[in-house]
Enzyme design. Sequence first.
Site, PDB file in Angstrom:
ATOM      1  N   ALA A   1      47.586  33.541  41.669  1.00  0.00           N
ATOM      2  CA  ALA A   1      47.454  33.451  43.127  1.00  0.00           C
ATOM      3  C   ALA A   1      48.810  33.564  43.820  1.00  0.00           C
ATOM      4  O   ALA A   1      48.961  34.296  44.804  1.00  0.00           O
ATOM      5  CB  ALA A   1      46.778  32.129  43.502  1.00  0.00           C
TER       6      ALA A   1
ATOM      7  N   SER B   1      53.595  35.645  37.045  1.00  0.00           N
ATOM      8  CA  SER B   1      52.746  36.843  37.068  1.00  0.00           C
ATOM      9  C   SER B   1      52.304  37.282  35.680  1.00  0.00           C
ATOM     10  O   SER B   1      52.610  38.374  35.232  1.00  0.00           O
ATOM     11  CB  SER B   1      53.499  37.981  37.765  1.00  0.00           C
ATOM     12  OG  SER B   1      52.642  39.076  37.984  1.00  0.00           O
TER      13      SER B   1
ATOM     14  N   ASN C   1      43.240  35.513  42.651  1.00  0.00           N
ATOM     15  CA  ASN C   1      43.698  36.754  43.241  1.00  0.00           C
ATOM     16  C   ASN C   1      43.210  36.928  44.677  1.00  0.00           C
ATOM     17  O   ASN C   1      43.978  37.285  45.576  1.00  0.00           O
ATOM     18  CB  ASN C   1      43.160  37.893  42.387  1.00  0.00           C
ATOM     19  CG  ASN C   1      44.235  38.858  42.048  1.00  0.00           C
ATOM     20  OD1 ASN C   1      44.686  39.564  42.932  1.00  0.00           O
ATOM     21  ND2 ASN C   1      44.676  38.844  40.796  1.00  0.00           N
TER      22      ASN C   1
ATOM     23  N   ARG D   1      54.757  43.298  50.852  1.00  0.00           N
ATOM     24  CA  ARG D   1      54.330  44.666  51.146  1.00  0.00           C
ATOM     25  C   ARG D   1      53.973  44.810  52.631  1.00  0.00           C
ATOM     26  O   ARG D   1      54.355  45.778  53.284  1.00  0.00           O
ATOM     27  CB  ARG D   1      53.121  45.037  50.266  1.00  0.00           C
ATOM     28  CG  ARG D   1      52.959  46.529  50.046  1.00  0.00           C
ATOM     29  CD  ARG D   1      51.750  46.879  49.163  1.00  0.00           C
ATOM     30  NE  ARG D   1      51.599  45.970  48.043  1.00  0.00           N
ATOM     31  CZ  ARG D   1      50.471  45.325  47.741  1.00  0.00           C
ATOM     32  NH1 ARG D   1      49.391  45.471  48.479  1.00  0.00           N
ATOM     33  NH2 ARG D   1      50.414  44.517  46.691  1.00  0.00           N
TER      34      ARG D   1
ATOM     35  N   VAL E   1      59.607  21.887  41.389  1.00  0.00           N
ATOM     36  CA  VAL E   1      59.538  21.275  42.717  1.00  0.00           C
ATOM     37  C   VAL E   1      59.096  19.824  42.536  1.00  0.00           C
ATOM     38  O   VAL E   1      58.075  19.553  41.901  1.00  0.00           O
ATOM     39  CB  VAL E   1      58.562  22.044  43.625  1.00  0.00           C
ATOM     40  CG1 VAL E   1      58.456  21.366  44.992  1.00  0.00           C
ATOM     41  CG2 VAL E   1      59.014  23.498  43.782  1.00  0.00           C
TER      42      VAL E   1
ATOM     43  N   TYR F   1      18.396  54.356  36.453  1.00  0.00           N
ATOM     44  CA  TYR F   1      17.673  54.340  35.189  1.00  0.00           C
ATOM     45  C   TYR F   1      17.894  55.628  34.406  1.00  0.00           C
ATOM     46  O   TYR F   1      17.773  56.719  34.941  1.00  0.00           O
ATOM     47  CB  TYR F   1      16.170  54.155  35.433  1.00  0.00           C
ATOM     48  CG  TYR F   1      15.335  54.626  34.271  1.00  0.00           C
ATOM     49  CD1 TYR F   1      15.435  53.989  33.029  1.00  0.00           C
ATOM     50  CD2 TYR F   1      14.496  55.726  34.376  1.00  0.00           C
ATOM     51  CE1 TYR F   1      14.721  54.431  31.942  1.00  0.00           C
ATOM     52  CE2 TYR F   1      13.760  56.179  33.295  1.00  0.00           C
ATOM     53  CZ  TYR F   1      13.882  55.535  32.073  1.00  0.00           C
ATOM     54  OH  TYR F   1      13.187  55.980  30.993  1.00  0.00           O
TER      55      TYR F   1
ATOM     56  N   ASP G   1      44.104  27.951  41.266  1.00  0.00           N
ATOM     57  CA  ASP G   1      43.425  26.880  40.530  1.00  0.00           C
ATOM     58  C   ASP G   1      43.633  25.484  41.114  1.00  0.00           C
ATOM     59  O   ASP G   1      42.865  24.570  40.820  1.00  0.00           O
ATOM     60  CB  ASP G   1      43.883  26.873  39.064  1.00  0.00           C
ATOM     61  CG  ASP G   1      43.365  28.081  38.294  1.00  0.00           C
ATOM     62  OD1 ASP G   1      42.646  28.905  38.892  1.00  0.00           O
ATOM     63  OD2 ASP G   1      43.684  28.195  37.099  1.00  0.00           O
TER      64      ASP G   1
ATOM     65  N   CYS H   1      44.313  34.584  31.254  1.00  0.00           N
ATOM     66  CA  CYS H   1      43.021  34.898  30.619  1.00  0.00           C
ATOM     67  C   CYS H   1      43.195  35.800  29.407  1.00  0.00           C
ATOM     68  O   CYS H   1      42.303  35.921  28.581  1.00  0.00           O
ATOM     69  CB  CYS H   1      42.097  35.609  31.609  1.00  0.00           C
ATOM     70  SG  CYS H   1      42.055  34.825  33.208  1.00  0.00           S
TER      71      CYS H   1
END
Lengths: 448, 448
Positions: free
Chosen positions: B11, B38, B303, B21, B78, B424, B281, B42
């Site tokens: 995040a 970064s 994200n 950006r 921190v 299908y 999280d 997962c």
Amino acid sequence: MKIVIIGAVAAGSKCAAKLKRDNPNFEIEIYTEDDHISYSACGMPYFIEGMVKYEDLIARTPEEFEKNGIKVFLKHKVTEIIRREKKIRVTNKDNHLVVKYDKLVIATGATPITPPIKNVKAKNVFSLRTLEDAKNIREIMLTSKTATIVGGGYIGIELMEAFVKNGLKVNLIEFSPQILPVFDFEIAELIKAHILKKEKENVNIITSDGVVEFVLENGIAKKILTQKGNELESDFVVICAGVRPNSELARASGLELGIKNTIKVNSLMQTSDSDIYAVGDCAEKTNVITQKPAWIPMGSTANKEGRTAALTLSGKKEPFEGILGSAVTRYFDFTVAMTGLTQKEAEKNCQNIITATVTKEDIVSFMPNAKSITVKIVACKDNGKILGAQAIGCGDAIQRINSIAALLQTKGTVFDLLNLDLPYAPPYSPTIDPLLSAAQIIFNKANK
Amino acid sequence: MKIVIIGAVAAGSKCAAKLKRDNPNFEIEIYTEDDHISYSACGMPYFIEGMVKYEDLIARTPEEFEKNGIKVFLKHKVTEIIRREKKIRVTNKDNHLVVKYDKLVIATGATPITPPIKNVKAKNVFSLRTLEDAKNIREIMLTSKTATIVGGGYIGIELMEAFVKNGLKVNLIEFSPQILPVFDFEIAELIKAHILKKEKENVNIITSDGVVEFVLENGIAKKILTQKGNELESDFVVICAGVRPNSELARASGLELGIKNTIKVNSLMQTSDSDIYAVGDCAEKTNVITQKPAWIPMGSTANKEGRTAALTLSGKKEPFEGILGSAVTRYFDFTVAMTGLTQKEAEKNCQNIITATVTKEDIVSFMPNAKSITVKIVACKDNGKILGAQAIGCGDAIQRINSIAALLQTKGTVFDLLNLDLPYAPPYSPTIDPLLSAAQIIFNKANK
């Protein structure tokens, strides 16, 4: 209650089976001019390829229907519906019968279109409708080195795979400027580029051209001449130039017809005669997105319509809302799938279209089996509604189209898509799914 | 404008990158006590397995962030947020800094829970949060023959696959009566049965039991004692007993907390202090179906939240609606996926639940690679709304969950599902998709 069903590939057989299950006392008779009922027409290209056994294409045999108390009359051609007497005329060889009905279900399907080509009846020119056709095509394929497919739609592409897998060289001739004309042009071009890259040696794709003549030699099409002066040769030809609904009987009996000569029906599958139903490829459909009449014949839709008619005939009302135009096929491991409206279709229904096309890996890119897909999403700028999506590639395109189909069914917006909590794990999707990347692009465009 | 971000796995790094950006003039600083930012948390089980390279887990290096003008302070812990002065205190080894912010983004993530087990700090007992943890686990795995996993959730299952693939025998101990406790019991039992059938020799699954002590020998956990008197041995242990949000800093600074000690945020990711944001999280989420607070930490959600915070900080308002609880993982080729509410969760939110469970092939059964899946759908009988779905099996379970996730996002009903026009073709789905079969069962139950 006596229910007579004409035709029973998908919709008719589903309708008969469900009717009998829900109403054991109903008298149900199926009449078909075919040699078979209840088979997978969509499976025929895979039988021709050799992947699927002939017997496996047959979902249920006539004997199984008979065992459930459904009478099946094969090779019985229905020649007339006499509505005021609630009877049909039937011909079996030299016998002529008249059969009474309380309710009639028309499930006559569709027939391949025969384009106006000189000598189109040549012995080695085929079309694909029945199991016999499939058998004949497989037989000639097994002793051939080259084939020509006329028509680059879904079935044309599936047959091309079947033939290439069996070692043949294939010409594919498509009248439109693109193969798979239901897709947007630039997406179809990506598909074509993939096929040609993979099959430079085996496949010759000609677009914007049509066959005008088969030059015969001993009754066999030896040369294939096109409008633009192409001259091709191949051992045999299959024509896959689309289908038309078998609505002749309905039309002749005065039933109201719909778009493209389909039989007009309401959402309970009732025709303009309240005692007559139409289901499957011969029946008109409603496009859920535009709410306009549509005709996209599909086995999955036929099944739903057969079920809906059976429910209506059983006294239950469960309307069939219509179709989205979802479709999928593949060329080897390359999936081509779509749902809803393409950009060219959407532009007819919304003034202000936004689209986004994203090419990206289908799962987290560090996973060894990550493969690329291209997703194009079409939305209406005025209200944010998603209108359709196309997804192609060697990666998992189908799961993306399945998500969009669900959003279309519930009139979802780009904002819904942007928020969509798709299950995420590296073997299944990237952290930002290609659908969400596309939604972000659309959202940025919309807010400009 | 100076924006300080604390923590940057998913995040925080997404938020930083998007902020820069969209606003090249913003001053952006990232502080983290980690050695890395970064990276794909997962992906760590797949790195441990040996399928993914270490470098590939890193999405963007600190150098890449610096090149884009984002300052990254690794190993900078921190220690305090001083809200009234808009400052944070930071410790790097023996250095103590005070850093001013205009806006602060807390992206401190979550930490594995350490259960109250005697000698839990033994040298061969691990948990999996950082890349260093992953390296250490891989290293010991490569020289081990046996492993014990404490906790049978997603990560436990993924590590079990990693260890079995590397030739280890594995004990898995789960406190609940079932593995994968987020699934309904009978679905989890099917998953367990599949794993045990495949891995009779390699895997020992113990449920309804907890580890109470590691018996040490030279500082190493030699024996594992459980509540119920089980005595196990293995070369090492990984504890995957869930995670808790890292909300200590936020709590100490007086920010409002939410469910399960998460940091309370609104849909723009703002905390109770309008200059402080929380994402990923550590932040509370909203369950889109129940509209109640929820906490299901996921990389994909992190994200979206990072993006939302960046948009808010850029002066745009694009609320994040929340989560469905979608999740997926696999054990070898066996997928386990879900979205929305399980039956046990749904029963807390709707008096009158209907469910349908269907086991059927994922594509037309005559296709040679057809594989079985089991789909369970949960709906509310009162209004027909779909509440959730679980899908498991060696077949394509994920595409079904993707469809249901989309229906949940737009508050779709069983009737929508019944009508759903899924693409299908025999290589992709049966004529009647397992989802539609389940919808038919629910519809029949609802109309009784």
